[in-house]
Scaffold this motif. Sequence first.
Motif, PDB file in Angstrom:
ATOM      1  N   LEU A  62       0.869  -1.171   0.000  1.00  0.00           N
ATOM      2  CA  LEU A  62       0.000   0.000   0.000  1.00  0.00           C
ATOM      3  C   LEU A  62       0.905   1.220   0.000  1.00  0.00           C
ATOM      4  CD1 LEU A  62      -2.880  -0.791   2.530  1.00  0.00           C
ATOM      5  CD2 LEU A  62      -2.927  -0.864   0.038  1.00  0.00           C
ATOM      6  N   GLU A  63       0.718   2.068  -0.985  1.00  0.00           N
ATOM      7  CA  GLU A  63       1.640   3.196  -1.144  1.00  0.00           C
ATOM      8  C   GLU A  63       0.873   4.511  -1.155  1.00  0.00           C
ATOM      9  OE1 GLU A  63       4.808   0.826  -3.996  1.00  0.00           O
ATOM     10  OE2 GLU A  63       3.272   2.085  -4.923  1.00  0.00           O
ATOM     11  N   VAL A  71       5.705   6.220  -1.181  1.00  0.00           N
ATOM     12  CA  VAL A  71       6.241   5.603   0.027  1.00  0.00           C
ATOM     13  C   VAL A  71       5.342   4.429   0.384  1.00  0.00           C
ATOM     14  CG1 VAL A  71       6.727   5.938   2.484  1.00  0.00           C
ATOM     15  CG2 VAL A  71       7.159   7.789   0.876  1.00  0.00           C
ATOM     16  N   ILE A  72       5.959   3.280   0.675  1.00  0.00           N
ATOM     17  CA  ILE A  72       5.164   2.120   1.107  1.00  0.00           C
ATOM     18  C   ILE A  72       4.851   2.284   2.586  1.00  0.00           C
ATOM     19  CG2 ILE A  72       5.077  -0.385   1.318  1.00  0.00           C
ATOM     20  CD1 ILE A  72       7.260  -0.572  -0.801  1.00  0.00           C
TER      21      ILE A  72
ATOM     22  N   TYR B 186       8.414   2.519   7.099  1.00  0.00           N
ATOM     23  CA  TYR B 186       8.179   3.142   5.799  1.00  0.00           C
ATOM     24  C   TYR B 186       9.206   2.609   4.820  1.00  0.00           C
ATOM     25  CZ  TYR B 186       5.719   6.315   8.863  1.00  0.00           C
ATOM     26  OH  TYR B 186       4.887   6.821   9.813  1.00  0.00           O
ATOM     27  N   GLY B 187       8.751   2.236   3.631  1.00  0.00           N
ATOM     28  CA  GLY B 187       9.691   1.729   2.636  1.00  0.00           C
ATOM     29  C   GLY B 187       9.592   2.519   1.348  1.00  0.00           C
ATOM     30  N   GLY B 188      10.705   2.621   0.641  1.00  0.00           N
ATOM     31  CA  GLY B 188      10.680   3.206  -0.692  1.00  0.00           C
ATOM     32  C   GLY B 188      10.106   2.189  -1.664  1.00  0.00           C
ATOM     33  N   VAL B 189       9.818   2.607  -2.893  1.00  0.00           N
ATOM     34  CA  VAL B 189       9.176   1.689  -3.845  1.00  0.00           C
ATOM     35  C   VAL B 189      10.076   0.519  -4.231  1.00  0.00           C
ATOM     36  CG1 VAL B 189       7.476   3.259  -4.834  1.00  0.00           C
ATOM     37  CG2 VAL B 189       9.808   3.259  -5.728  1.00  0.00           C
ATOM     38  N   SER B 190      11.381   0.659  -4.010  1.00  0.00           N
ATOM     39  CA  SER B 190      12.274  -0.449  -4.362  1.00  0.00           C
ATOM     40  C   SER B 190      12.338  -1.509  -3.254  1.00  0.00           C
ATOM     41  CB  SER B 190      13.682   0.071  -4.650  1.00  0.00           C
ATOM     42  OG  SER B 190      14.187   0.717  -3.494  1.00  0.00           O
TER      43      SER B 190
END
Lengths: 158, 286
Positions: A62-63, A71-72, B186-190
């Motif tokens: 989910l972004e 941002v995920i 929180y994660g970036g798209v990669s």
Amino acid sequence: MAPAEIRNALASHPFLEGLPEKYLDLLSKLAFEVSFGQDEIIFREGDPSSLFYLILSGKVALEIASPGRHVIIQTLEAGDELGWSSLLENTSKQFRARCLEPVRALAFDGARVVALCEQDHEFGYHIMRRALGLVAERLRATRIQVLDVYSPKGVRAQ
Amino acid sequence: MSTASHAAAPPARPVMEPVPVQIRSVVKETHDTFTLTVAPPPGDPVSAFEPGQFSMLYVFGVGELPISISGDPAVRESLTYTVRSVGQVTYQLVTRRPGDYIGIRGPFGTSWPLKEARGKSVLIVAGGIGLAPLRPAIYSILRHRGDYNRLVILYGSRSPRDLLYRKEFAAWGLLPDTQALCTVDYGGVSWRGYVGVVTTLFRHVRMQPQETVAMICGPEIMMRYAARELEARGLPPAQIYLSMERNMKCGAGFCGHCQLGPYFVCKHGPVFAYPEIKPYLDLYEL
């Protein structure tokens, strides 16, 4: 998936655990199998909410868009639910859902599920109670996330 | 299982007297976190520690800080500390160079219940830099792997760039009967891993709650939620252990800076059984 397989998949999904048999039968008639490839977008932020998914395999991110990037904020996978806002009326998707891995899921038209809830309030109670539990769990997790407990200000220096 | 703390033998030298030790290496782990290795005098009790204990590190002329030992307890010729640079003393610590000297006191405090966990599965739950005080316990379990059942290591961090010991963590996950999962807030798209708070990883854990000992270290809020969630999943509270953080100064229970209810965290902790510390977890400050 054959109807019997769909019913079995529904019966073993954590979201529907304990749902009376007659309602599993009812939902089986509404459910259909969907699959998505890696990096495929299931829905985008702002899309009208229409489908509700029970994930059978794979992983979904989910972004949320922030200036210049996405941002995920959460990952969902087998045993999770996706798109609960379709169980509410006049809402749109708040996030983008992107497949991190190939995904298989059972999908429902949210409007049809809601219509059944209106017709049979006991069924509606079962579904909405589960949806409330799901939203409460997500809210609790989000609250801890926004506390940013791992930031330098949040912890004593080690 | 006993809920008593695992009191360590006091250091042989005067507790307030720092031992000068030479820095061997400073390795950058993340953008703000560094691992220092120091060489204590051979045979000095300062190097004999139990997993979970901490030392007081003294930057001469700047100040002193409690830092958990993050290295292998079986390696006696060096001591390892993982330090996040968030203030003047930590900044001065991580900017030392190999060959510089710092002062060390300790080791202090209680340790992880590795003896009590023998014959059981071990669930490690770490948040942020809380993985550092747990790493010696992981090393010890891996060194005596036959004494334990499953080993599960769950690690939560702010973002992928904040993850500590990445290669080592990945290697742990490949070991037999060992599960190592990490998640970020929180994660970036990669990022292809998990995103969400560390407690969301609990559903992936395969172990018998009654036969499991949990060791938790991280921000207090995270530990509180993790302990509650584990209790709800059937883990007996007496089998849940937490490492507490307070403003430790003397390290030996003299000064009272780190008092938490009836305890001095530096002496009766930092590792506590959950039932001991549960009444004080909800308090802002005592």
